[in-house]
Scaffold this motif. Structure first.
Motif, PDB file in Angstrom:
ATOM      1  N   HIS A   1       1.431  -4.858  -1.791  1.00 22.86           N
ATOM      2  CA  HIS A   1       0.135  -5.411  -1.415  1.00 22.86           C
ATOM      3  C   HIS A   1       0.345  -6.430  -0.299  1.00 22.86           C
ATOM      4  O   HIS A   1       1.232  -7.270  -0.371  1.00 22.86           O
ATOM      5  N   SER A   2      -0.482  -6.360   0.715  1.00 20.03           N
ATOM      6  CA  SER A   2      -0.307  -7.219   1.889  1.00 20.03           C
ATOM      7  C   SER A   2      -0.973  -8.580   1.740  1.00 20.03           C
ATOM      8  O   SER A   2      -0.785  -9.452   2.581  1.00 20.03           O
ATOM      9  N   SER A   3      -1.748  -8.774   0.675  1.00 20.43           N
ATOM     10  CA  SER A   3      -2.360 -10.084   0.450  1.00 20.43           C
ATOM     11  C   SER A   3      -2.348 -10.409  -1.041  1.00 20.43           C
ATOM     12  O   SER A   3      -2.341  -9.511  -1.894  1.00 20.43           O
ATOM     13  N   LEU A   4      -2.374 -11.689  -1.341  1.00 22.34           N
ATOM     14  CA  LEU A   4      -2.418 -12.140  -2.721  1.00 22.34           C
ATOM     15  C   LEU A   4      -3.699 -11.662  -3.394  1.00 22.34           C
ATOM     16  O   LEU A   4      -3.674 -11.196  -4.543  1.00 22.34           O
ATOM     17  N   GLU A   5      -4.798 -11.742  -2.698  1.00 24.67           N
ATOM     18  CA  GLU A   5      -6.087 -11.339  -3.261  1.00 24.67           C
ATOM     19  C   GLU A   5      -6.084  -9.861  -3.638  1.00 24.67           C
ATOM     20  O   GLU A   5      -6.605  -9.475  -4.687  1.00 24.67           O
ATOM     21  N   GLU A   6      -5.506  -9.025  -2.796  1.00 23.12           N
ATOM     22  CA  GLU A   6      -5.415  -7.587  -3.074  1.00 23.12           C
ATOM     23  C   GLU A   6      -4.578  -7.341  -4.329  1.00 23.12           C
ATOM     24  O   GLU A   6      -4.943  -6.539  -5.192  1.00 23.12           O
ATOM     25  N   ALA A   7      -3.466  -8.046  -4.452  1.00 24.29           N
ATOM     26  CA  ALA A   7      -2.594  -7.887  -5.614  1.00 24.29           C
ATOM     27  C   ALA A   7      -3.282  -8.389  -6.885  1.00 24.29           C
ATOM     28  O   ALA A   7      -3.153  -7.778  -7.954  1.00 24.29           O
ATOM     29  N   GLN A   8      -4.012  -9.482  -6.797  1.00 23.57           N
ATOM     30  CA  GLN A   8      -4.727 -10.006  -7.965  1.00 23.57           C
ATOM     31  C   GLN A   8      -5.793  -9.022  -8.442  1.00 23.57           C
ATOM     32  O   GLN A   8      -5.957  -8.811  -9.652  1.00 23.57           O
ATOM     33  N   ALA A   9      -6.509  -8.425  -7.505  1.00 23.88           N
ATOM     34  CA  ALA A   9      -7.529  -7.430  -7.864  1.00 23.88           C
ATOM     35  C   ALA A   9      -6.872  -6.226  -8.550  1.00 23.88           C
ATOM     36  O   ALA A   9      -7.394  -5.704  -9.545  1.00 23.88           O
TER      37      ALA A   9
ATOM     38  N   MET B   1      16.232  -7.349   9.927  1.00 26.03           N
ATOM     39  CA  MET B   1      15.174  -6.846   9.100  1.00 26.03           C
ATOM     40  C   MET B   1      13.976  -7.779   9.259  1.00 26.03           C
ATOM     41  O   MET B   1      14.014  -8.907   8.821  1.00 26.03           O
ATOM     42  N   GLU B   2      12.975  -7.344   9.892  1.00 25.73           N
ATOM     43  CA  GLU B   2      11.788  -8.149  10.160  1.00 25.73           C
ATOM     44  C   GLU B   2      10.693  -7.723   9.177  1.00 25.73           C
ATOM     45  O   GLU B   2       9.971  -6.775   9.409  1.00 25.73           O
ATOM     46  N   GLU B   3      10.593  -8.421   8.061  1.00 31.90           N
ATOM     47  CA  GLU B   3       9.626  -8.094   7.015  1.00 31.90           C
ATOM     48  C   GLU B   3       8.523  -9.139   7.002  1.00 31.90           C
ATOM     49  O   GLU B   3       8.727 -10.271   7.411  1.00 31.90           O
ATOM     50  N   THR B   4       7.374  -8.745   6.491  1.00 31.10           N
ATOM     51  CA  THR B   4       6.306  -9.701   6.242  1.00 31.10           C
ATOM     52  C   THR B   4       6.160  -9.840   4.733  1.00 31.10           C
ATOM     53  O   THR B   4       6.591  -8.974   3.971  1.00 31.10           O
ATOM     54  N   ALA B   5       5.563 -10.922   4.293  1.00 29.19           N
ATOM     55  CA  ALA B   5       5.400 -11.174   2.866  1.00 29.19           C
ATOM     56  C   ALA B   5       4.587 -10.062   2.219  1.00 29.19           C
ATOM     57  O   ALA B   5       3.676  -9.499   2.830  1.00 29.19           O
ATOM     58  N   PHE B   6       4.943  -9.761   0.965  1.00 33.78           N
ATOM     59  CA  PHE B   6       4.148  -8.798   0.204  1.00 33.78           C
ATOM     60  C   PHE B   6       4.223  -9.147  -1.275  1.00 33.78           C
ATOM     61  O   PHE B   6       5.098  -9.874  -1.721  1.00 33.78           O
ATOM     62  N   TRP B   7       3.265  -8.614  -2.044  1.00 34.48           N
ATOM     63  CA  TRP B   7       3.139  -8.883  -3.458  1.00 34.48           C
ATOM     64  C   TRP B   7       3.218  -7.565  -4.227  1.00 34.48           C
ATOM     65  O   TRP B   7       2.846  -6.517  -3.711  1.00 34.48           O
TER      66      TRP B   7
ATOM     67  N   VAL C   1       1.654 -10.863 -11.020  1.00 34.51           N
ATOM     68  CA  VAL C   1       1.654 -10.683  -9.565  1.00 34.51           C
ATOM     69  C   VAL C   1       2.884 -11.410  -9.037  1.00 34.51           C
ATOM     70  O   VAL C   1       3.045 -12.616  -9.248  1.00 34.51           O
ATOM     71  N   LEU C   2       3.767 -10.667  -8.381  1.00 39.48           N
ATOM     72  CA  LEU C   2       5.033 -11.207  -7.894  1.00 39.48           C
ATOM     73  C   LEU C   2       5.049 -11.225  -6.372  1.00 39.48           C
ATOM     74  O   LEU C   2       4.600 -10.271  -5.729  1.00 39.48           O
ATOM     75  N   LEU C   3       5.602 -12.288  -5.811  1.00 39.62           N
ATOM     76  CA  LEU C   3       5.774 -12.410  -4.371  1.00 39.62           C
ATOM     77  C   LEU C   3       7.231 -12.146  -4.034  1.00 39.62           C
ATOM     78  O   LEU C   3       8.125 -12.773  -4.620  1.00 39.62           O
TER      79      LEU C   3
ATOM     80  N   GLY D   1       6.785  -2.385 -19.403  1.00 44.76           N
ATOM     81  CA  GLY D   1       7.313  -1.155 -18.831  1.00 44.76           C
ATOM     82  C   GLY D   1       6.248  -0.097 -18.583  1.00 44.76           C
ATOM     83  O   GLY D   1       6.541   0.980 -18.078  1.00 44.76           O
ATOM     84  N   LYS D   2       5.011  -0.398 -18.931  1.00 44.38           N
ATOM     85  CA  LYS D   2       3.923   0.568 -18.714  1.00 44.38           C
ATOM     86  C   LYS D   2       3.573   0.703 -17.233  1.00 44.38           C
ATOM     87  O   LYS D   2       3.062   1.728 -16.802  1.00 44.38           O
ATOM     88  N   ILE D   3       3.820  -0.351 -16.486  1.00 39.37           N
ATOM     89  CA  ILE D   3       3.451  -0.378 -15.063  1.00 39.37           C
ATOM     90  C   ILE D   3       4.703  -0.633 -14.241  1.00 39.37           C
ATOM     91  O   ILE D   3       5.358  -1.655 -14.390  1.00 39.37           O
ATOM     92  N   VAL D   4       5.019   0.310 -13.394  1.00 38.18           N
ATOM     93  CA  VAL D   4       6.159   0.179 -12.486  1.00 38.18           C
ATOM     94  C   VAL D   4       5.600  -0.118 -11.100  1.00 38.18           C
ATOM     95  O   VAL D   4       4.704   0.601 -10.639  1.00 38.18           O
ATOM     96  N   PRO D   5       6.084  -1.152 -10.419  1.00 37.29           N
ATOM     97  CA  PRO D   5       5.563  -1.443  -9.080  1.00 37.29           C
ATOM     98  C   PRO D   5       5.708  -0.231  -8.155  1.00 37.29           C
ATOM     99  O   PRO D   5       6.796   0.321  -8.025  1.00 37.29           O
ATOM    100  N   GLN D   6       4.593   0.185  -7.566  1.00 39.12           N
ATOM    101  CA  GLN D   6       4.607   1.333  -6.672  1.00 39.12           C
ATOM    102  C   GLN D   6       3.957   1.043  -5.321  1.00 39.12           C
ATOM    103  O   GLN D   6       4.051   1.868  -4.425  1.00 39.12           O
ATOM    104  N   HIS D   7       3.316  -0.092  -5.223  1.00 33.99           N
ATOM    105  CA  HIS D   7       2.576  -0.387  -3.986  1.00 33.99           C
ATOM    106  C   HIS D   7       2.850  -1.818  -3.547  1.00 33.99           C
ATOM    107  O   HIS D   7       2.827  -2.743  -4.354  1.00 33.99           O
TER     108      HIS D   7
END
Length: 65
Positions: A22-30, A1-7, A45-47, A14-20
């Motif tokens: 994010h390929s960068s920390l900055e994108e996830a923070q925004a 399994m060749e994965e790259t880091a994601f956030w 923001v979880l790595l 429980g109002k927000i379920v992770p659905q996306h």
């Protein structure tokens, strides 16, 4: 399994379920900031640091004697 880091963005309420993924920390923070303005907070923001997967056993073909 060749994965790259994601956030992911997650809320303990429980109002927000992770659905996306994010390929960068900055994108996830925004996205976390955007979600807080829409749904309230907190939003974390979880790595992803690892993954578990199941490997299928090999199929064996044998000649019947």
């Amino acid at each position: 399994m060749e994965e790259t880091a994601f956030w992911l963005c997650w809320s303990p309420t429980g109002k927000i379920v992770p659905q996306h993924r994010h390929s960068s920390l900055e994108e996830a923070q925004a996205e976390a900031r955007r979600l807080v303005t829409q749904h309230g907070g907190p939003v974390y923001v979880l790595l992803a640091v690892g993954a578990a997967r199941q490997e299928k056993p090999p199929v064996v073909y044998e000649i019947i004697p």
